[in-house]
Scaffold this motif. Structure first.
Motif, short mmCIF file in Angstrom:
data_model
loop_
_atom_site.label_atom_id
_atom_site.label_comp_id
_atom_site.label_asym_id
_atom_site.label_seq_id
_atom_site.Cartn_x
_atom_site.Cartn_y
_atom_site.Cartn_z
N PRO A 171 -1.76 40.24 12.30
CA PRO A 171 -1.02 38.84 12.91
C PRO A 171 -2.01 37.67 12.12
O PRO A 171 -0.92 36.63 12.65
CB PRO A 171 -1.78 38.71 14.42
CG PRO A 171 -2.67 40.03 14.59
CD PRO A 171 -2.09 40.70 13.17
N SER A 172 -2.41 37.33 11.26
CA SER A 172 -3.50 36.34 10.87
C SER A 172 -3.72 36.22 9.70
O SER A 172 -4.75 35.95 9.42
CB SER A 172 -3.77 35.76 11.81
OG SER A 172 -5.64 36.46 12.60
N PRO A 173 -3.12 36.38 9.07
CA PRO A 173 -3.75 36.82 7.52
C PRO A 173 -3.07 35.54 6.86
O PRO A 173 -3.40 34.36 7.14
CB PRO A 173 -2.00 37.81 7.30
CG PRO A 173 -1.18 37.25 7.35
CD PRO A 173 -2.07 36.79 8.83
N ASP B 145 -6.30 50.47 9.54
CA ASP B 145 -5.45 50.69 7.89
C ASP B 145 -4.27 49.96 7.96
O ASP B 145 -3.95 50.63 6.82
CB ASP B 145 -5.49 51.42 7.14
CG ASP B 145 -6.04 51.54 6.16
OD1 ASP B 145 -5.84 50.87 4.88
OD2 ASP B 145 -5.37 52.92 4.97
N ARG B 146 -3.54 49.25 8.68
CA ARG B 146 -1.92 48.73 8.43
C ARG B 146 -2.14 47.05 8.57
O ARG B 146 -2.10 46.23 9.27
CB ARG B 146 -1.65 48.63 9.79
CG ARG B 146 -0.97 50.25 10.18
CD ARG B 146 0.56 50.80 8.68
NE ARG B 146 1.15 49.32 8.60
CZ ARG B 146 1.90 49.28 9.47
NH1 ARG B 146 2.28 50.65 9.81
NH2 ARG B 146 3.16 48.60 9.20
N PRO B 147 -2.70 46.81 7.24
CA PRO B 147 -3.06 45.00 6.82
C PRO B 147 -1.66 44.18 6.66
O PRO B 147 -1.93 43.28 6.97
CB PRO B 147 -3.97 45.43 5.44
CG PRO B 147 -3.31 46.89 4.55
CD PRO B 147 -3.29 47.12 6.11
N ASP B 148 -0.16 44.82 6.26
CA ASP B 148 0.97 44.35 6.71
C ASP B 148 1.06 43.64 8.39
O ASP B 148 2.02 42.69 7.93
CB ASP B 148 1.57 45.15 6.22
CG ASP B 148 1.44 46.36 6.49
OD1 ASP B 148 0.74 46.82 6.69
OD2 ASP B 148 3.15 46.88 7.40
N CYS C 30 -6.81 39.72 7.25
CA CYS C 30 -8.52 39.47 8.23
C CYS C 30 -9.21 40.05 7.79
O CYS C 30 -10.34 40.68 8.01
CB CYS C 30 -7.90 39.07 9.39
SG CYS C 30 -7.71 39.84 11.28
N GLY C 31 -8.78 41.66 8.14
CA GLY C 31 -9.82 42.71 7.63
C GLY C 31 -10.21 43.25 9.23
O GLY C 31 -11.27 44.21 9.35
N ALA C 32 -9.59 42.64 10.27
CA ALA C 32 -11.09 42.43 11.27
C ALA C 32 -9.74 42.88 12.96
O ALA C 32 -10.68 43.20 13.63
CB ALA C 32 -12.34 41.57 11.61
N CYS C 33 -9.00 42.85 12.89
CA CYS C 33 -7.64 43.13 13.56
C CYS C 33 -7.67 43.91 14.24
O CYS C 33 -8.10 45.22 13.57
CB CYS C 33 -6.82 41.97 13.59
SG CYS C 33 -5.68 42.35 12.40
#
Length: 384
Positions: free
Chosen positions: A127-129, A121-124, A112-115
């Motif tokens: 919680p809501s990709p 810097d942990r996109p993996d 999502c880029g915002a959580c």
């Protein structure tokens, strides 16, 4: 444009839908080639696997677009935020590395880029990709809009059909990374379907030691052997005895379970997870590649007793090196011939109206004699 519309479980038709318009941070891609995944086919049929409840809720609200995350195409439009100078057809000058007319594929999962996780810097851990074809319309269509950050350029020398098959290969790379397969490790791969053969090729080129593959189909067992397996077993035989004999009684260091899933889709149910637990060595690793029912039984007592790690690979691009993400590396492996994805495509259909047939073939590969998903050519690049 024409696209696949799901009106109910098992009720998929190709219909006229509005053309996609790119948002500021999106691009539109003219689809050249697309292939269904087995998971998509199970969900469309109504099987109770991951995301079944989400799809059921959407269908209860009315017809929906669903599926189409394994594809390749040509960029035809770019959102305003990435067009050169804020407007115009090309995004290359905006630093994306591709522009209108370029051949591309796209990663299916976008954070999502915002959580809190994304901000760290942990996109993996997002919680809501967003998931292409799941949370947003996918490439079962003539055109598809995707986040610009998800687009991956396809290098020269890689065909549209090969690029459409890259997502499963990226998944195999994720699986081997999370399992930390080390040089000389013995590897058991349960299943000789698409994921089984891809894991075999990755294991062989990654320095694994003894590679054992099981399969029910003689044709698929032959594919596994040609992909680099040292020992190929009939899944109907005593696999445990054969694995113990081949490993000096220890068991395999790493087991990739790729065969489990809904029996009606030609998969092995949950029995292969129990087999994996008995074939892995004490302190070894099992990677769950197959998509099992949400409430599948698992031999947790045996896994605990033997200190076995049960792992699940992530989806999406990711990366284990600053030099490339999983998709870029997968495309590189294909381009230089280290991994052969062409051998897994035995059925090719033409035109968007062939999508329902492709779903049928992919869901029941044994009935059609298919080695892997049926690919559908839609755009000119796919026919070249």
């Amino acid at each position: 444009m024409r696209a696949l519309v799901l009106r109910g479980f098992g009720d998929a038709t190709v219909e006229e839908v509005p053309d996609p318009v790119p948002g500021p941070d999106e691009v539109v891609i003219d689809v050249a080639c697309v292939q269904p995944s087995v998971t998509e086919c199970m969900l469309i049929a109504g099987d109770p696997v991951a995301m079944h409840d989400v799809l059921a809720a959407r269908l209860a609200a009315g017809p929906t677009r669903f599926g189409g995350h394994e594809f390749a195409g040509v960029v035809s439009a770019v959102g305003a935020a990435h067009a050169a100078g804020g407007s115009g057809p090309s995004a290359a000058a905006a630093g994306l590395g591709f522009g209108v007319g370029d051949r591309v594929t796209a990663v299916e999962t976008a954070a999502c880029g915002a959580c809190a996780a994304c901000r760290r810097d942990r996109p993996d851990a997002c919680p809501s990709p967003g998931v292409l074809g799941f949370t947003r319309p996918g490439a079962f269509a003539e055109r598809v809009a995707v986040p610009a950050k998800s687009v991956v350029a396809v290098p020269d020398g890689v065909t549209a059909a090969q690029a459409a098959a890259v997502q499963p290969l990226a998944g195999a790379l994720h699986g081997h990374a999370i399992a930390d397969v080390r040089p000389g490790d013995s590897v058991l791969i349960l299943g000789a379907g698409v994921m089984g053969v891809l894991h075999t090729q990755v294991a062989r080129h990654g320095g694994a030691g003894l590679i054992i593959v099981t399969g029910r189909s003689p044709a698929k067992r032959q594919l596994a052997f040609e992909a680099g397996a040292d020992l190929v077993l009939d899944a109907a035989d005593d696999v445990l005895a054969a694995v113990l004999a081949a490993t000096g009684g220890i068991g395999a260091d790493v087991v990739f379970e790729t065969a489990g899933g809904t029996p009606s889709a030609g998969l092995a149910g949950t029995s292969t997870l129990d087999l994996a637990a008995r074939c892995v060595r004490r302190g070894g690793r099992i990677v769950m590649v197959a998509v099992l029912p949400r409430q599948a039984t698992a031999p947790l007592g045996l896994l605990r007793e033997r200190a076995v790690a049960l792992l699940h690979p992530r989806s999406g691009a990711g990366g284990y090196s600053p030099g490339a993400g999983a998709f870029e590396h997968a495309l590189r492996l294909v381009r230089r011939g280290d991994v052969d994805v062409d051998r897994l495509v035995t059925h090719r259909l033409d035109g968007v109206d062939a999508l329902p047939k492709a779903l049928d073939i992919t869901r029941d590969k044994a009935a059609y004699g298919a080695a892997g998903p049926a690919q559908v050519t839609i755009g000119p690049w796919g026919r070249s």
